[in-house]
Design a protein around this motif. Structure first.
Motif, PDB file in Angstrom:
ATOM      1  N   GLN A 286       0.824  -1.207   0.000  1.00  0.00           N
ATOM      2  CA  GLN A 286       0.000   0.000   0.000  1.00  0.00           C
ATOM      3  C   GLN A 286       0.860   1.260   0.000  1.00  0.00           C
ATOM      4  O   GLN A 286       0.536   2.250  -0.675  1.00  0.00           O
ATOM      5  CB  GLN A 286      -0.930  -0.009   1.214  1.00  0.00           C
ATOM      6  CG  GLN A 286      -2.041  -1.037   1.127  1.00  0.00           C
ATOM      7  CD  GLN A 286      -2.879  -1.075   2.376  1.00  0.00           C
ATOM      8  OE1 GLN A 286      -2.383  -1.417   3.457  1.00  0.00           O
ATOM      9  NE2 GLN A 286      -4.146  -0.732   2.249  1.00  0.00           N
ATOM     10  N   TRP A 287       1.968   1.251   0.769  1.00  0.00           N
ATOM     11  CA  TRP A 287       2.865   2.401   0.758  1.00  0.00           C
ATOM     12  C   TRP A 287       3.433   2.622  -0.648  1.00  0.00           C
ATOM     13  O   TRP A 287       3.500   3.748  -1.130  1.00  0.00           O
ATOM     14  CB  TRP A 287       4.020   2.187   1.733  1.00  0.00           C
ATOM     15  CG  TRP A 287       3.666   2.335   3.186  1.00  0.00           C
ATOM     16  CD1 TRP A 287       3.742   1.381   4.142  1.00  0.00           C
ATOM     17  CD2 TRP A 287       3.193   3.512   3.862  1.00  0.00           C
ATOM     18  NE1 TRP A 287       3.354   1.872   5.361  1.00  0.00           N
ATOM     19  CE2 TRP A 287       3.010   3.185   5.217  1.00  0.00           C
ATOM     20  CE3 TRP A 287       2.908   4.807   3.448  1.00  0.00           C
ATOM     21  CZ2 TRP A 287       2.550   4.093   6.158  1.00  0.00           C
ATOM     22  CZ3 TRP A 287       2.454   5.717   4.391  1.00  0.00           C
ATOM     23  CH2 TRP A 287       2.280   5.366   5.719  1.00  0.00           C
ATOM     24  N   GLN A 290       0.720   3.992  -3.022  1.00  0.00           N
ATOM     25  CA  GLN A 290       0.427   5.393  -2.728  1.00  0.00           C
ATOM     26  C   GLN A 290       1.551   6.302  -3.213  1.00  0.00           C
ATOM     27  O   GLN A 290       1.296   7.374  -3.759  1.00  0.00           O
ATOM     28  CB  GLN A 290       0.212   5.575  -1.219  1.00  0.00           C
ATOM     29  CG  GLN A 290      -0.147   7.001  -0.819  1.00  0.00           C
ATOM     30  CD  GLN A 290      -0.306   7.155   0.678  1.00  0.00           C
ATOM     31  OE1 GLN A 290      -0.014   6.230   1.423  1.00  0.00           O
ATOM     32  NE2 GLN A 290      -0.767   8.316   1.119  1.00  0.00           N
TER      33      GLN A 290
END
Length: 596
Positions: A286-287, A290
């Motif tokens: 997810q990091w 993003q």
């Protein structure tokens, strides 16, 4: 005589419109149009004349402003220094004992102890290789004081002043190999002297060491060794200092393998500290997604910063600010035994660039032997913290935030006491806090204790504001000195006078020292040094407001040619004392006792 008369010439009839009306109809829509119709030489002369008039008017306006300022200054009472004392060297820091009987000076080549009653140096610790840059003091009673100093090489030392003698107890960051020595950036000590905290740096990393000092044991050891030690002995071997904890900055959050909020709460110690960002269930994927979406959306804006080295993008904090907190944020009640000192129970701190104020308990025992300490309380904020201050009772913690915001936290109720927006565009850099009024002791526990708080804020732009936060969230912000194009009017020191009502001490970069009244936003007293001296440092003046004796101490340097100023061996510094207790003009503003 023959006359030739031309036929068909007729005199025109008068018009229905007068010439005056014709003149009114023809007008210019552009003020510069008449000048444009003039020849070039005339336009040049006209422009020169306009510039000359503007310059003359500007000079006249400045002279009138200076004249009005001088007339106003002549109407303000001027106070001269009551006493003067020659200093042993260039003084960088000054602090006083709680009873105001001693002054402790940190200067070139060591530390000096000054008696305020006689203005004489009673004891000195000297080292030709040392220049003390900061000094702090904690009074232990029985004419005993702990002194903590930091020199220009980042070495922290612990002294004790006992019975007119001064002893070196310990060098905090002492090592055999000088290349492996940690640099001490600052040192804070609690008022009781039981705890101390040192901000250490080494190889680009920074952390906070918290110490406990066995002051009760030291007092007994000093009493037994007083008879055996001579005055020439400048060292005393006492019980060792205890390192309580080593606090490091919070790590940058990374991806985790946790899948649910319940696992996050189980990971969090006791499930009480939420909001630090250290415990989450955001995966590394997810990091990455993003980060990729952000770069794609702002590609053109990041093109210039993409060439920066990766170590400059993720830069950790380089400094830390801490404060020691008392139990429930209150002093011991009046009438209690003197032996019951106000011993702190926690330390709060914030790292530069951080949004959170972290609080650590001092008497907490770690579950694991080598585990790192974790915060017990987290105070979140909406913007980055720039500066902080606490009240004397440590109940109120004031934070200066980015965006000209000020938040006052009330530790007793665990919520903000006031949120204030400061006008202007300058970042807040310094704050001072004072309790103006308190309820009687008999009503202390009968209802909410809501005193009036007075803040003095200094901004990087040189502006200075006085803020009053009262009961019910009522606030009042007054601009004492606004941002000016003249750098000489910038405020370098702004501090409320605790023993005078609504008065603030201001020092400006042009060397002016004055006492201002917050209600009128105007100076009521001007403090003058002798014409032979100037402030020791215009940007960072060395001064001290002593509330018990009601005196102001200011260091000044003798005016000398540039060649002598650059020569350190010819320092002619002096300490000037302004005794407010002897000034009858201040009786109107005097309070019965200093605000705590």
């Amino acid at each position: 005589m023959a006359v030739n008369v031309r036929r068909g010439l007729e005199i025109p009839e008068p018009s229905d419109y007068s010439s005056c009306e014709d003149d009114d109809v023809s007008y210019y829509t552009d003020l510069q149009q008449p000048d444009n119709n003039l020849p070039e030489s005339a336009r040049v002369i006209n422009k020169l004349l306009n510039n000359l008039v503007d310059s003359a008017w500007e000079v006249i306006s400045k002279q009138e402003k200076i004249k009005r300022g001088e007339e106003a200054a002549r109407q303000i009472p001027v106070l001269n220094a009551t006493k003067e004392m020659k200093l042993p060297g260039r003084t960088n820091s000054i602090v006083s004992s709680d009873d105001g009987l001693y002054l402790f000076l940190g200067h070139t080549h060591g530390v000096s102890v000054i008696s305020t009653s006689t203005l004489t140096c009673v004891r000195t610790w000297q080292d030709e290789r040392v220049e003390i840059t900061s000094i702090s003091c904690a009074s232990l009673g029985n004419a005993t004081h702990l002194l903590f100093t930091v020199d220009d090489m980042g070495i922290a030392r612990l002294f004790v002043h006992h019975m007119e003698n001064i002893y070196l107890i310990k060098v905090i960051n002492e090592t055999e190999d000088i290349n492996q020595r940690n640099i001490c950036a600052k040192f804070e000590v609690s008022r009781s002297g039981d705890f101390g905290a040192a901000v250490m740096t080494s190889s680009g990393s920074v952390w906070l060491d918290v110490y406990r000092f066995p002051v009760d044991v030291w007092l007994k050891e000093l009493e037994t060794k007083q008879a055996t030690q001579t005055q020439q002995n400048t060292e005393a071997k006492l019980s060792p200092v205890i390192l309580l904890m080593k606090i490091k900055p919070p790590e940058i959050p990374t991806g985790t393998s946790l899948k649910s909020p319940s696992e996050v709460l189980q990971k969090t110690e006791e499930g009480t500290i939420i909001g630090s960002g250290q415990n989450h269930f955001i995966s590394s994927r997810q990091w990455e997604n993003q980060d990729a979406a952000f770069k794609k959306m702002f590609m053109k804006y990041l093109s210039s910063s993409s060439a920066m080295p990766p170590q400059q993008k993720a830069e950790g904090p380089s400094n830390c600010t801490c404060h020691f907190l008392l139990r429930e944020g209150f002093h011991s009640l009046p009438g209690e035994a003197k032996a019951a000192r106000d011993i702190p129970i926690a330390v709060c701190l914030w790292w530069n660039g951080s949004y959170n104020l972290l609080q650590y308990l001092l008497m907490k025992t770690l579950k694991e032997k080598d585990s790192e300490p974790r915060p017990d309380v987290l105070w979140p904020n909406s913007q980055k913290i720039l500066c902080s201050a606490i009240s004397a009772c440590t109940r109120f913690v004031v934070l200066g935030l980015d965006g000209q915001l000020v938040t006052i936290w009330d530790r007793r109720f665990g919520c903000p006491y006031a949120n204030i927006v400061i006008p202007g565009d300058g970042a807040i850099c310094r704050m001072r806090l004072l309790l103006q009024s308190q309820l009687p002791v008999t009503q202390l526990f009968q209802g909410p204790f809501l005193p009036t708080l007075q803040l003095v804020l200094t901004c990087r732009s040189g502006a200075c504001y006085s803020v009053t936060a009262g009961r019910g969230g009522d606030t009042c912000t007054v601009a004492l000195i606004e941002r000016s194009a003249d750098p000489g009017s910038s405020v370098t020191v702004a501090e409320p006078v605790p023993f005078l009502k609504f008065l603030i001490l201001l020092m400006q970069r042009n060397g002016q020292v004055s006492i201002w009244k917050t209600e009128d936003c105007a100076p009521v007293f001007i403090l003058n040094l002798p014409p032979t001296h100037v402030l020791g440092s215009l940007r960072e003046p060395v001064c001290l407001l002593e509330p018990v004796q009601q005196k102001l101490y200011i260091t000044g340097d003798r005016k000398a040619p540039l060649v002598e100023v650059t020569d350190r061996n010819k320092d002619e510094s002096a300490l000037f004392i302004f005794s407010f207790s002897e000034c009858t003009l201040m009786d109107l503003y005097r309070v019965s006792s200093p605000a705590s």
